[in-house]
Write an enzyme that holds these catalytic residues in place. Sequence first.
Site, short mmCIF file in Angstrom:
data_model
loop_
_atom_site.label_atom_id
_atom_site.label_comp_id
_atom_site.label_asym_id
_atom_site.label_seq_id
_atom_site.Cartn_x
_atom_site.Cartn_y
_atom_site.Cartn_z
N ARG A 15 0.85 -1.19 0.00
CA ARG A 15 0.00 0.00 0.00
C ARG A 15 0.89 1.25 0.00
NH1 ARG A 15 -3.72 -1.32 5.14
NH2 ARG A 15 -1.89 -2.58 5.63
N LYS A 75 1.55 1.79 7.26
CA LYS A 75 1.81 0.96 8.45
C LYS A 75 2.62 1.72 9.49
CE LYS A 75 0.51 -2.35 9.41
NZ LYS A 75 -0.85 -2.61 10.00
N TYR A 94 -1.09 4.43 10.56
CA TYR A 94 -1.49 3.49 11.62
C TYR A 94 -0.33 3.35 12.59
CZ TYR A 94 -5.58 1.98 8.97
OH TYR A 94 -6.76 1.95 8.31
N HIS A 96 -1.02 1.56 16.26
CA HIS A 96 -1.29 0.38 17.12
C HIS A 96 -0.26 0.29 18.25
CE1 HIS A 96 -4.11 -0.88 14.02
NE2 HIS A 96 -3.13 -0.89 13.13
N GLU A 118 -5.95 4.80 13.54
CA GLU A 118 -6.94 3.91 14.15
C GLU A 118 -7.65 4.49 15.36
OE1 GLU A 118 -3.67 3.37 14.26
OE2 GLU A 118 -3.09 2.87 16.31
N ARG A 203 -25.60 -3.34 18.92
CA ARG A 203 -24.94 -3.87 17.71
C ARG A 203 -25.58 -5.21 17.30
NH1 ARG A 203 -22.31 -1.64 13.45
NH2 ARG A 203 -21.29 -3.35 12.40
N VAL A 239 -12.62 -8.36 17.83
CA VAL A 239 -13.01 -7.42 18.90
C VAL A 239 -12.11 -6.20 18.87
CG1 VAL A 239 -13.85 -9.26 20.40
CG2 VAL A 239 -11.52 -8.42 20.68
N VAL A 267 -7.99 -11.33 13.45
CA VAL A 267 -7.85 -10.02 12.80
C VAL A 267 -7.39 -8.98 13.82
CG1 VAL A 267 -9.01 -8.29 11.37
CG2 VAL A 267 -9.73 -10.68 11.23
N ALA A 268 -7.78 -9.17 15.06
CA ALA A 268 -7.42 -8.20 16.12
C ALA A 268 -5.94 -8.28 16.51
CB ALA A 268 -8.31 -8.42 17.34
N ILE A 269 -5.17 -9.02 15.78
CA ILE A 269 -3.74 -9.19 16.10
C ILE A 269 -2.99 -7.87 16.09
CG2 ILE A 269 -3.06 -9.73 13.70
CD1 ILE A 269 -1.61 -11.32 16.91
N ASP A 270 -3.46 -6.90 15.30
CA ASP A 270 -2.73 -5.61 15.29
C ASP A 270 -2.86 -4.89 16.62
OD1 ASP A 270 -5.39 -5.01 14.92
OD2 ASP A 270 -5.06 -3.58 13.31
N ALA A 299 -0.87 -9.23 10.53
CA ALA A 299 -1.18 -7.94 11.16
C ALA A 299 -1.48 -6.85 10.12
CB ALA A 299 -0.04 -7.51 12.06
N MET A 301 -3.37 -7.42 7.05
CA MET A 301 -4.14 -8.17 6.06
C MET A 301 -4.45 -7.35 4.81
SD MET A 301 -6.72 -10.28 8.55
CE MET A 301 -7.53 -11.16 7.22
N1 LIG Z 1 -5.08 -7.54 10.99
C1 LIG Z 1 -5.38 -6.56 10.18
O1 LIG Z 1 -4.82 -6.43 9.11
C2 LIG Z 1 -6.46 -5.60 10.54
C3 LIG Z 1 -6.92 -5.57 11.81
N2 LIG Z 1 -7.96 -4.76 12.18
C4 LIG Z 1 -8.37 -4.87 13.58
O2 LIG Z 1 -9.59 -5.57 13.73
C5 LIG Z 1 -10.12 -5.26 15.02
C6 LIG Z 1 -11.62 -4.97 14.91
O3 LIG Z 1 -11.80 -3.74 14.22
P1 LIG Z 1 -13.25 -3.12 13.91
O4 LIG Z 1 -14.18 -4.19 13.52
O5 LIG Z 1 -13.04 -1.98 12.99
O6 LIG Z 1 -13.68 -2.56 15.34
P2 LIG Z 1 -15.15 -2.13 15.77
O7 LIG Z 1 -14.97 -1.16 16.88
O8 LIG Z 1 -15.98 -1.76 14.60
O9 LIG Z 1 -15.76 -3.49 16.36
C7 LIG Z 1 -15.28 -4.12 17.50
C8 LIG Z 1 -16.43 -4.85 18.16
O10 LIG Z 1 -15.91 -5.65 19.23
C9 LIG Z 1 -16.90 -5.70 20.20
N3 LIG Z 1 -16.35 -6.21 21.45
C10 LIG Z 1 -15.54 -5.59 22.35
N4 LIG Z 1 -15.27 -6.43 23.36
C11 LIG Z 1 -15.89 -7.60 23.09
C12 LIG Z 1 -16.01 -8.86 23.76
N5 LIG Z 1 -15.42 -9.08 24.94
N6 LIG Z 1 -16.73 -9.86 23.16
C13 LIG Z 1 -17.33 -9.64 21.97
N7 LIG Z 1 -17.27 -8.47 21.32
C14 LIG Z 1 -16.58 -7.47 21.87
C15 LIG Z 1 -17.41 -4.27 20.25
O11 LIG Z 1 -18.68 -4.18 20.89
C16 LIG Z 1 -17.48 -3.92 18.77
O12 LIG Z 1 -18.75 -4.18 18.20
C17 LIG Z 1 -9.28 -4.07 15.52
O13 LIG Z 1 -8.30 -4.53 16.43
C18 LIG Z 1 -8.64 -3.56 14.27
O14 LIG Z 1 -7.45 -2.83 14.52
C19 LIG Z 1 -8.59 -3.95 11.28
C20 LIG Z 1 -8.14 -3.91 9.97
C21 LIG Z 1 -7.00 -4.70 9.51
C1 LIG Z 2 -5.53 -1.50 10.25
C2 LIG Z 2 -4.27 -2.10 9.89
O1 LIG Z 2 -3.50 -2.47 10.74
C3 LIG Z 2 -3.91 -2.28 8.50
O2 LIG Z 2 -4.68 -1.89 7.63
O3 LIG Z 2 -2.83 -2.80 8.22
#
Ligand SMILES: NC(=O)C1=CN([C@@H]2O[C@H](COP(=O)(O)OP(=O)(O)OC[C@H]3O[C@@H](n4cnc5c(N)ncnc54)[C@H](O)[C@@H]3O)[C@@H](O)[C@H]2O)C=CC1
Ligand SMILES: CC(=O)C(=O)O
Length: 374
Positions: A15, A75, A94, A96, A118, A203, A239, A267-270, A299, A301
């Site tokens: 990117r 990143k 970003y 994190h 973020e 939600r 989450v 996905v939440a690994i970041d 981290a 994706m």
């Molecule tokens: N690995 C990667 O490449 C990427 C990772 N991410 C990550 O994905 C994760 C989620 O992002 P979004 O969906 O945008 O966040 P978001 O804020 O839209 O959704 C998170 C959801 O988790 C829920 N939640 C919180 N604690 C919880 C629990 N104990 N049990 C069940 N649900 C719970 C919240 O109520 C909320 O609905 C973030 O850590 C974000 O940084 C996002 C994009 C790319």
């Molecule tokens: C959100 C994030 O960590 C990414 O897009 O790589």
Amino acid sequence: MLIGVPKEIKNHEYRVGLTPSGVRELAGRGHQVMIQKAAGEAIGLYDEQYLNAGAVLVDTPEEIFAMADMVVKVKEPQPTEYAQLREGQLLFTYLHLAPDPEQTKGLVESGCVAIAYETVIDGKGGLPLLAPMSEVAGRMSIQAGAHALEKAQGGVGLLMGGVPGVAPAEVAIIGGGVVGYNAARIAVGMGAKVTILDRSLSRLNYLDSLFQGRLNTIYSTVDALEEYALKADLVIGAVLIPGAAAPKLVTRDMLKQMKNGAVIVDVAIDQGGCFETSRATTHQDPTYIVDGVVHYCVANMPGGVARTSTFALTNATMPYVLSLADKGYRKALQDDAYLLEGLNVYFHKVTYKAVAEALGYEYLQARQALDWRF
Ligand SMILES: NC(=O)C1=CN([C@@H]2O[C@H](COP(=O)(O)OP(=O)(O)OC[C@H]3O[C@@H](n4cnc5c(N)ncnc54)[C@H](O)[C@@H]3O)[C@@H](O)[C@H]2O)C=CC1
Ligand SMILES: CC(=O)C(=O)O
Ligand SMILES: [Mg+2]
């Protein structure tokens, strides 16, 4: 303002922080933009397009870090990058930070002004600069999970949608936010049996009415997590507690009880990941196996579909880049309380509470910081 865009250097990260259209917008307002040569080449954004848009091309990231007033990236800065950041230099990308003590230390020592995509918020409880990448990662998580369920990838050998006469895969999505919703869309579309767990009732209400009975919504408790994670073939970790390290919702003990050949995509690994056994992986080597369960924990994706992601990301970041360039960071942050939420590090101080708490830094409130020094 002089804006610099280095080529991304994280593993398989293609990117780029600005598109040629973005450069043209900035140049049209009298700003100068420096782009590292070949920054967008891998995704079909060529140097010539950047030149035509008004950018100056430079050979090395060193030139950018030495000269730019604002560095725009994708990143989090890697060690060779944060070593080059300067006091008062604006970094917009970003970060994190909560699960990343080394990077936090690097940014604090540099004295830069770091705004994290973020943690910027909007007026509706959303995260406008995380959302586009969460849409991408949510959709990709099911592609990645479906692939990992194949026998040759370590999975049990299951087709997501099954076939007539054979049951589909069971998918549990923990967290029904932007990632969770987008994962659910694709999983439902593939014919899997999908459950979303969240602890926000509003939600769950929203998702229930949206999917019209095509998935199951469950309030997230330890009991519910045990029940649904243990019987799932694919578990998506989605989450988020904004800015904070992700809670470890699936413990090693629970993992041991999962099916052999099941898959988790964290996905939440970041933000550190929501499975106790998660550790960040790369696109080059995305998976590993613990207790018979395939772990996919990439981290960055969206970097895997870098062309789509670059346009989606810069569509969202561009208004903020323009505001920061036009007004300078102090006025832009003073004028926009939502952008101010993005300020994580400011002249050797941590200005985001969850990061300060997670890593043991003194916390300086962002608005106070702007009056303290500039
Ligand atoms: N690995 C990667 O490449 C990427 C990772 N991410 C990550 O994905 C994760 C989620 O992002 P979004 O969906 O945008 O966040 P978001 O804020 O839209 O959704 C998170 C959801 O988790 C829920 N939640 C919180 N604690 C919880 C629990 N104990 N049990 C069940 N649900 C719970 C919240 O109520 C909320 O609905 C973030 O850590 C974000 O940084 C996002 C994009 C790319
Ligand atoms: C959100 C994030 O960590 C990414 O897009 O790589
Ligand atoms: Mg591997």
